[in-house]
Motif scaffolding. Sequence first.
Motif, short mmCIF file in Angstrom:
data_model
loop_
_atom_site.label_atom_id
_atom_site.label_comp_id
_atom_site.label_asym_id
_atom_site.label_seq_id
_atom_site.Cartn_x
_atom_site.Cartn_y
_atom_site.Cartn_z
N THR A 1 46.38 23.79 -18.48
CA THR A 1 47.65 23.06 -18.67
C THR A 1 48.83 23.98 -18.37
O THR A 1 49.81 23.58 -17.72
N ARG A 2 48.72 25.23 -18.83
CA ARG A 2 49.81 26.18 -18.62
C ARG A 2 49.88 26.58 -17.14
O ARG A 2 50.97 26.77 -16.59
N ILE A 3 48.72 26.72 -16.51
CA ILE A 3 48.70 27.06 -15.07
C ILE A 3 49.39 25.94 -14.29
O ILE A 3 50.23 26.18 -13.42
N ASP A 4 49.07 24.70 -14.64
CA ASP A 4 49.65 23.58 -13.89
C ASP A 4 51.16 23.50 -14.06
O ASP A 4 51.87 23.07 -13.15
N ASP A 5 51.64 23.89 -15.22
CA ASP A 5 53.08 23.83 -15.43
C ASP A 5 53.80 25.00 -14.76
O ASP A 5 54.83 24.82 -14.12
N ALA A 6 53.23 26.20 -14.90
CA ALA A 6 53.93 27.39 -14.38
C ALA A 6 53.69 27.59 -12.88
O ALA A 6 54.47 28.26 -12.21
N GLN A 7 52.59 27.04 -12.37
CA GLN A 7 52.21 27.21 -10.97
C GLN A 7 52.25 28.68 -10.53
O GLN A 7 53.02 29.05 -9.63
N PRO A 8 51.40 29.50 -11.14
CA PRO A 8 51.40 30.92 -10.82
C PRO A 8 50.75 31.21 -9.47
O PRO A 8 49.89 30.44 -9.02
N VAL A 9 51.13 32.33 -8.86
CA VAL A 9 50.46 32.75 -7.64
C VAL A 9 49.28 33.66 -7.98
O VAL A 9 48.36 33.82 -7.19
N LEU A 10 49.32 34.26 -9.16
CA LEU A 10 48.30 35.24 -9.53
C LEU A 10 48.04 35.18 -11.02
O LEU A 10 48.93 34.83 -11.80
N LEU A 11 46.82 35.49 -11.40
CA LEU A 11 46.44 35.50 -12.83
C LEU A 11 45.81 36.86 -13.14
O LEU A 11 44.95 37.33 -12.40
N VAL A 12 46.28 37.49 -14.20
CA VAL A 12 45.72 38.77 -14.62
C VAL A 12 44.91 38.53 -15.88
O VAL A 12 45.39 37.89 -16.82
N THR A 13 43.70 39.06 -15.91
CA THR A 13 42.86 38.87 -17.08
C THR A 13 42.00 40.11 -17.31
O THR A 13 42.16 41.12 -16.63
N ALA A 14 41.13 40.02 -18.30
CA ALA A 14 40.20 41.11 -18.58
C ALA A 14 38.83 40.49 -18.76
O ALA A 14 38.72 39.27 -18.93
N SER A 15 37.79 41.34 -18.76
CA SER A 15 36.47 40.74 -18.90
C SER A 15 36.32 40.06 -20.26
O SER A 15 35.51 39.15 -20.40
N GLY A 16 37.11 40.45 -21.24
CA GLY A 16 37.05 39.69 -22.48
C GLY A 16 37.73 40.34 -23.66
O GLY A 16 38.33 41.40 -23.57
N GLY A 17 37.60 39.63 -24.78
CA GLY A 17 38.18 40.09 -26.03
C GLY A 17 37.09 40.30 -27.07
O GLY A 17 35.97 39.80 -26.92
N LYS B 1 55.48 23.42 -24.52
CA LYS B 1 56.82 23.61 -23.98
C LYS B 1 56.93 25.00 -23.37
O LYS B 1 56.62 25.99 -24.05
N GLY B 2 57.41 25.09 -22.15
CA GLY B 2 57.56 26.38 -21.48
C GLY B 2 58.93 26.97 -21.74
O GLY B 2 59.89 26.71 -21.02
N TRP C 1 60.84 25.36 -18.88
CA TRP C 1 60.51 25.56 -17.47
C TRP C 1 60.47 24.23 -16.72
O TRP C 1 59.65 23.36 -17.01
N ARG C 2 61.38 24.10 -15.78
CA ARG C 2 61.47 22.93 -14.91
C ARG C 2 61.41 21.60 -15.67
O ARG C 2 60.81 20.64 -15.21
N ASP C 3 62.00 21.59 -16.86
CA ASP C 3 62.03 20.33 -17.61
C ASP C 3 63.30 20.26 -18.46
O ASP C 3 63.27 20.32 -19.69
N ASP C 4 64.40 20.18 -17.75
CA ASP C 4 65.69 20.16 -18.40
C ASP C 4 65.83 18.97 -19.34
O ASP C 4 66.44 19.07 -20.41
#
Length: 630
Positions: free
Chosen positions: A151-167, A253-254, A462-465
């Motif tokens: 849901t957050r990806i669809d709203d922010a429309q990122p070009v890149l995602l940074v992650t880790a193998s886990g928590g 809400k962003g 974000w993009r929702d005035d």
Amino acid sequence: MSSYQDAFRQSVDDPESFWLAAAQDVEWDTAPTRALDDTQAPSYKWFPDGTLNTSVNALDRHVHAGHGDRPALIWDSAMVPAKRTYTYAELLDEVATFAGVLRDQGVVAGDRVIIYMPMIPEAAIAMLACARIGAVHSVVFGGFAAKELATRIDDAQPVLLVTASGGLEPGRTIEYLPIVEQALTLSQTPPHTVVVKNREQIPGSAADYKASSAAWFDWNALAADASPAEPVSVAATDPLYILYTSGTTGKPKGVVRDNGGHAVALTWSMRNIYDIAAGDVWWTASDVGWVVGHSYIVYGPLLAGATTVMYEGKPVGTPDAGAFWRIISEYGVKALFTAPTAIRAVRKADPDAEELKKYSVDSLNTLFAAGERLDPDTYEWATKVLGRPVVDHWWQTETGWAIAANLRGLDPMPLKAGSPTVPVPGYRVEIVDGEGKRVEADTEGNIVVRLPLPPGTLTGLWRDDDRYRRSYLDTFPGYYLTGDSGFIDDDGYVFVLGRSDDVINVAGHRLSTGSMEAVVASHPAVAECAVVGIRDELKGQRPSGYVVLKAGVDIDPETLRQELVAMVRDQIGAVATFRDVTVVEALPKTRSGKILRKTMRQIADHEQYTVPSTIEDPAVLEALREQLGG
Ligand code: COA
Ligand code: AMP
């Protein structure tokens, strides 16, 4: 300026000079000549003609001033366990290199980057690296499931995602990569690139995802080939980050934060609210996925040139209730900031604070609490065992820093149990009734803040005035609606009693009952449902589900409960802590069909309540009273 009264008065009477003076503590590429731009009111911009780089303020300027050898970030993981200290020079090096990685992957100023990380230094490094090249980060808390991430990806429309193998959670590891892969599949606008920080304790690496729609890379491999990136100068009004938070509907809400106002406000807050200066050791026990983590694990302490402690672990059970005291004594922490729920967890495990006797916490001046109301019982206990000021302060993701506080560096005031003390300079806090009329002292009402809000607060959604205005500005024109209710006493002390909407606060985590209801309602046996936040001794509140079954459905209540708990865990995440389900005959509603969630909560919490005159069928509420425990 010495006293609170003077500072407050100047901040509201002459915000231009107040905030331009505060802005002098920030290093600008182009110094602002104006503080407030109100030409688009009720949307406001701060420092409209200033340019700067936030990561330069957090890192480079301290190195250039000769403090490169000072510890910037101390990482302490009770989970691995492991420890590591980064000096300012080392952290700058890591940040500039990862900024180079982002640049090499085609990320440019204004692009969004999602950061889905556990509590490891690379989370902070990725945030600061985005800031360095003017990219807009959006950190997603690691306890959220794939659907929430999507849901957050669809709203922010990122070009890149940074992650880790886990928590690492007590007793289990959370593998992030399958979650990320699932989120990419669910998303309409997946990023083209995923960068993975591998943790040797957790299986999974970028190489396992060759068949994915995105290109997956290993953090270390990319960093080995990258040259450091130079900082990009951005407008003070450009976005630094988007942070999603729960609203009343299922859609988060962003909240958008700018660069300039944020740097000025947080720098001001470190000195005046927290009494923290360059070289002091500061520790916020929270998570980078929440606003508290953004402002006071990463940006605030580094902007101030202090040393920030980043802790991967829990207050109890990792390994014991002495974890907080160990960290304070080991690193000479001057002030600790945590959520009341964490203090309650320590108290429950160690009511006489026996663990505290094993450590010297002489360095500690103050314990700060926020995220939920610091209940008087917990306040008294912490004050007694620590023998130091325990300071509640009130704020929200939207504001990014405290709305009400006891300003320890400006004018420490007597503490009152149950109150976060007084409005912080810049915030004109008022209490209004349902019609928007100001109420008298000691009278409960909606807590609102007269516009404009000070620097550092949200510049919009974000993009929702439209949603921004509807959520915060339209209800009471001229005011920002906090969504909290409370009162101000005769001495001007603010008391925050709780949310006046359907947002709940579970263990210091802000959650939406609406999103849980959407999941519960999707079960084939459920006709309709309500999720209500009821009082919980440890976590402040816990979500409690009331479901009406479809006609003719015959299902064992325990089986239904287990299925619903699993669905919420799978679709929202373990952090929702959804465990209670009660099957009821009907839900109480108004004649227009609105479920009386507030009344249900009041009955469950044994609070006084009045049945709204608009109720459709009072007998429904009557029948429900027993099941609600009222
Ligand atoms: N990744 C994955 N799962 C997570 C997670 C994360 N980052 N954080 C929490 N979870 C999981 C927990 O493991 C737990 O799972 P379980 O149901 O299988 O046990 C579930 O989500 C609920 O977590 P939580 O409500 O945090 O309970 P807890 O027992 O793990 O810890 C506290 C209780 C009080 C110690 C903890 O909630 C805490 O420290 N809260 C402070 C919150 C905070 O800092 N808020 C920010 C404002 S200051
Ligand atoms: P979040 O946006 O996650 O920081 O949650 C903000 C909400 O948490 C506020 O609107 C309040 O309901 C609650 N909150 C945070 N701090 C406090 C506090 N000190 N006292 C009372 N409520 C608080």
